[in-house]
Design an enzyme around this catalytic site. Structure first.
Site: not given
Length: 291
Positions: A69-70, A139
């Site tokens: 996805k990156d 995160r």
């Protein structure tokens, strides 16, 4: 690195190699060096690939391991993908609340992904989105320190790090993930026939069919790292079922569509892209090159 370890294990199992016959070479990507700005402002998805591309092109490494996805939708002709590993959990996890509905009124939501921000604001316009970047540990630390009330993480990444207990998975029927989410993509030089053949032994055909369809949709839409688009393709019998949604960045506007087609029938994917763009307003289409 967890993805590279999994790739090595699959290669060793397929070819009967000892673990030390495959060397893991850590490469620090620009995307991990600059964490105080959204990727879209500093180079987009290429920040996850440019160092690996350089090393691969120079022959310093034989293959690159990516979170699919990156990876940019359009890649250099010098490289190709001989293998995609079996797709892991496609879903996003919400960390800090049990569900979208359970997020406190007016909560601060940390994310740097246009898709997550727009999809969240479409469902919960009362929330405030703030920029949140970094690996899982970073995160979670920011969340614990109160920089946001909730955030999103990919379920597949949490699984690979042995942290499946973190967060609440969001049902894909209600919250559509990113294109190629949960897929490990393995790339090598297009002219390297020997490595291509070795990698072909670990390619997962059903995953390839889903991923290539999802990437075909992004290409047909002209999607970029700025584009709020969610898409999920899943196999059902001999067919693929694709659901997609386009958003305005503020989440105020949304257009949904779906298609069922045979594996490899990307004409149906392009038709879905055209239909979505035709029904969208400029608030959405301005963020897609095809629009």
């Amino acid at each position: 690195m967890a993805q590279a370890v999994e790739t090595r294990a699959r290669l060793c199992a397929a070819h009967g190699w000892a673990e030390d016959e495959v060397e893991l070479v850590p490469v620090l990507a620009s995307g991990d060096k600059v964490l105080d700005r959204p990727l879209a402002e500093i180079g987009g998805k290429a920040l996850w690939t440019k160092e690996l591309d350089q090393w691969l092109g120079e022959g310093r490494i034989d293959l690159s391991v990516h979170s699919a996805k990156d990876v940019e939708t359009i890649r250099p002709d010098a490289f190709h993908f001989p293998a995609f590993l079996p797709r892991a959990d496609r879903r996003d996890c919400l960390v800090g609340a049990a569900s979208i509905a359970a997020i406190p009124q007016g909560a601060v939501v940390g994310t740097s992904a246009p898709r997550r921000a727009a999809q969240l604001l479409n469902l919960r316009p009362d929330c405030k989105v703030v920029m949140f970047r970094g690996n899982v540990a970073t995160r979670l630390k920011k969340l614990a320190e109160g920089e946001a009330d909730v955030t999103f993480l990919a379920a597949a990444g949490l699984e690979r790090l042995g942290q499946s207990e973190v967060g609440a998975p969001l049902a894909s029927a209600e919250w559509i993930p990113a294109a190629a989410q949960g897929v490990i993509a393995i790339e090598c030089r297009a002219d390297d026939a020997a490595t291509t053949a070795l990698l072909a032994a670990i390619d997962h055909a059903p995953t390839r069919a889903e991923l290539e369809a999802e990437r075909a949709l992004l290409a047909a839409l002209g999607g970029t790292c700025h584009s709020p688009v969610a898409v999920l393709c899943e196999g059902e019998g001999d067919s693929l079922i694709m659901r997609a949604a386009l958003f305005s960045p503020d989440g105020a506007e949304r257009v949904d569509g779906s298609a069922t087609f045979a594996s490899g029938n990307h004409a149906a994917v392009r038709a879905l892209a055209a239909d979505l763009l035709a029904r969208a307003t400029p608030a959405i289409t301005d963020h897609f090159r095809a629009g």
